[in-house]
Design an enzyme around this catalytic site. Structure first.
Site, PDB file in Angstrom:
ATOM      1  CG  ASP A 360      -1.774  -1.243   1.310  1.00  0.00           C
ATOM      2  OD1 ASP A 360      -2.350  -1.612   0.277  1.00  0.00           O
ATOM      3  OD2 ASP A 360      -1.854  -1.842   2.392  1.00  0.00           O
ATOM      4  N   GLY A 361       2.095   1.151  -0.390  1.00  0.00           N
ATOM      5  CA  GLY A 361       2.987   2.306  -0.406  1.00  0.00           C
ATOM      6  C   GLY A 361       4.393   1.868  -0.072  1.00  0.00           C
ATOM      7  CB  SER A 385       1.528   6.130   3.238  1.00  0.00           C
ATOM      8  OG  SER A 385       0.684   5.266   3.956  1.00  0.00           O
ATOM      9  NE  ARG A 386       0.084   3.127  -4.262  1.00  0.00           N
ATOM     10  CZ  ARG A 386       1.176   2.382  -4.211  1.00  0.00           C
ATOM     11  NH1 ARG A 386       1.310   1.503  -3.227  1.00  0.00           N
ATOM     12  NH2 ARG A 386       2.123   2.496  -5.105  1.00  0.00           N
ATOM     13  CB  VAL A 387      -4.602   2.911   2.962  1.00  0.00           C
ATOM     14  CG1 VAL A 387      -5.040   2.385   1.613  1.00  0.00           C
ATOM     15  CG2 VAL A 387      -3.551   2.010   3.567  1.00  0.00           C
TER      16      VAL A 387
END
Length: 538
Positions: A360-361, A385-387
């Site tokens: 997720d990143g 960081s996507r989330v």
């Protein structure tokens, strides 16, 4: 009385009563023998036994086990273990979990009837074990109250909950700019000797404040490096809430291959109890190399860079097990921090790009920053960081919302200024402010900082309180700010850590406390710079 026929010299003949009685006695005897075998002790049960036909480097080929199952543990002489992996028509390819030097062709191989599993539970806390659960710390054997297979299905989508709670690393550059949430998969990637393991250990040490169970999985690392990690965790009291699954470069590649899956099963046992778990895989590049070695030895067809075609699958099925469970299943979480190694800053290499697409990143560590002494060497421009932003504490969003963009612009402006171009006054001030932000983001090893104190430091630097100080004194000023806000605004710091939003009153209180700590330093520096030079000696 039923009539039964039996073959005779002249065809089928009727059986006499004597024959019927004798046949009934024989059938009864066989039935009693069958029940006796079923009720016998396990060690007296029948085993399926094969024999070794060929011994390779860390792999063995076996014949005579027609009923063996995929990933079933098999036992060799000397109590050595292997994992049935290739189930071919004529033979079974076995991955050795122990040294294969003492095994030779013709040796017997016995099935165990179970897939590979590992003991789980509280008894593992504070212990160092290998991928099979055998202790490596000279302690007693691990009591196996419960065992879980190392290969398990990932949690179903409907049983997962959104990532909402932050996982605080204690590192300002990460918590503010690349936040991580509990249940997330965040890749740590960079060249050798850039501080990847140091970030992981810092994160483990910081979890003492939050009660997160930590599992550190060393895959093919140097024995000295693993020993150093254990010593650092023990020295800082972090070993009591940690489990270390260790394999070194001297271990068979089969043991290195199964190690991260074993670590995940240990973590899932805690997660299913409703607890939060952090698992660190150090590192998956070595894991991929171990699997490539095994695949080539088992004669599987090679693909790109000689890696087998399912190299993506072995990592995706591992990292997909990281999740945040729904409240109906206890609400536990398993956060994964896999580590990958690059060569010559090639972040687009095969294994790193595979892992980037799964996670997720990524937190990218730059060797250039490391060489300049900017530690941790987090490259803010390449890290994402996507989330984690949705799980970040609300106060961070207020202060650090535009900080990442501003810092990236500063780095671009700094590169441009090296050509000797004359800058406008506004650009020069931006450059000076950015240099102080960089100094603030520096952090000593193994000194995680609480969120509230991070917030006060970021407010001080973004408000320009450090502008009157030379860059080399920013570290000293930061310590003064942290001490001042801890003494004068403790309730506000506690509120920030508990998820409260940063109000204007909170911001002003933190700024006032920081200014009170920095102002005397700025005045002393100005007085020192403008002091009249002393006259010649009489």
């Amino acid at each position: 009385m039923p009539v039964r026929m039996m073959p005779g010299r002249k065809g089928m003949q009727l059986m006499t009563p004597h024959d019927l009685s004798l046949l009934s006695a024989v059938e009864d005897t066989f039935a009693r023998l069958g029940r006796a075998v079923e009720d016998a002790r396990p060690e007296m049960a029948l085993h399926e036994v094969g024999h070794v036909t060929q011994v390779g480097e860390s792999v063995v080929f076996v014949d005579g086990l027609p009923g063996v199952e995929s990933e079933e543990v098999v036992r060799f002489p000397g109590n050595k273990l292997g994992l049935a992996y290739n189930l071919d028509a004529g033979q079974v390819g076995v991955i050795m979990l122990d040294a294969s030097e003492e095994i030779s062709a013709g040796d017997q191989v016995r099935r165990t009837g179970r897939v590979m599993d590992i003991p789980v539970g509280e008894s593992l806390l504070g212990r160092v074990v290998d991928a099979t659960g055998r202790p490596l710390d000279d302690g007693p054997p691990i009591p196996a109250a419960k065992r879980l297979p190392i290969e398990r299905e990932a949690t179903a989508i409907m049983d997962r909950a959104p990532v909402q709670v932050p996982l605080q690393t204690g590192i300002k550059a990460i918590d503010a700019l690349v936040p991580i949430g509990r249940g997330q998969r965040e890749l740590i990637v960079g060249d050798r000797q850039t501080g990847k393991t140091a970030i992981a250990v810092d994160t483990i040490i910081n979890q003492s404040r939050y009660g997160v169970i930590c599992i550190y999985c060393a895959i093919g690392q140097r024995s000295s490096a693993v020993a150093q990690v254990i010593a650092d965790l023990r020295e800082r009291g972090a070993l009591e809430y940690c489990v270390l699954v260790a394999t070194t470069g001297d271990d068979p590649p089969g043991l290195q291959f199964v190690a991260p899956y074993a670590a995940s099963s240990i973590g899932e046992a805690f997660m299913e109890q409703g607890r939060d778990v952090l698992v660190i895989y150090d590192d998956l590049t070595q894991h991929a190399r171990a699997y490539r070695e095994l695949s080539l030895l088992l004669r599987r067809p090679p693909g790109r860079e000689a890696f087998p075609g399912d190299i993506f699958y072995i990592h995706s099925r591992l990292l997909e097990r990281a999740t945040h469970l729904s409240d109906a299943l206890g609400g536990g979480s398993l956060t994964a921090l896999p580590i990958a190694e690059t060569e010559a800053e090639n972040i687009s290499a095969y294994i790193p790009t595979n892992l980037i697409s799964i996670t997720d990143g990524q937190i990218y560590l730059s060797p250039k920053l490391f060489q300049q002494g900017i530690l941790p060497a987090v490259d803010v421009g390449r890290s994402v960081s996507r989330v984690g932003g949705k799980a970040q504490l609300p106060a961070y969003r207020t202060v650090a919302g535009d900080l990442k963009l501003a810092y990236a612009q500063f780095e671009e402006l700094e590169r441009f200024s090296r050509y000797g171009t004359r800058l406008e006054e506004e650009k020069r001030k931006t450059l000076e402010r950015g240099r102080r932000v960089r100094e603030v983001l520096k952090q000593p090893l193994y000194e995680p900082i609480p969120p509230g104190e991070q917030m006060a430091t970021l407010i001080a630097v973004t408000e320009g309180l450090f502008d009157g100080l030379p860059a080399e004194r920013v570290r000293e000023a930061e310590k003064a700010v942290r001490k001042a806000v801890s003494e004068e605004a403790r309730e506000r710091l506690d509120g920030i850590e508990q998820g409260a939003k940063l109000t204007d009153e909170d911001r002003e209180a933190l700024r006032s406390a920081a200014e009170g700590a920095v102002a005397p330093m700025v005045k002393a520096d100005e007085d020192g710079n403008h002091r009249e030079p002393a006259g010649p000696p009489e």
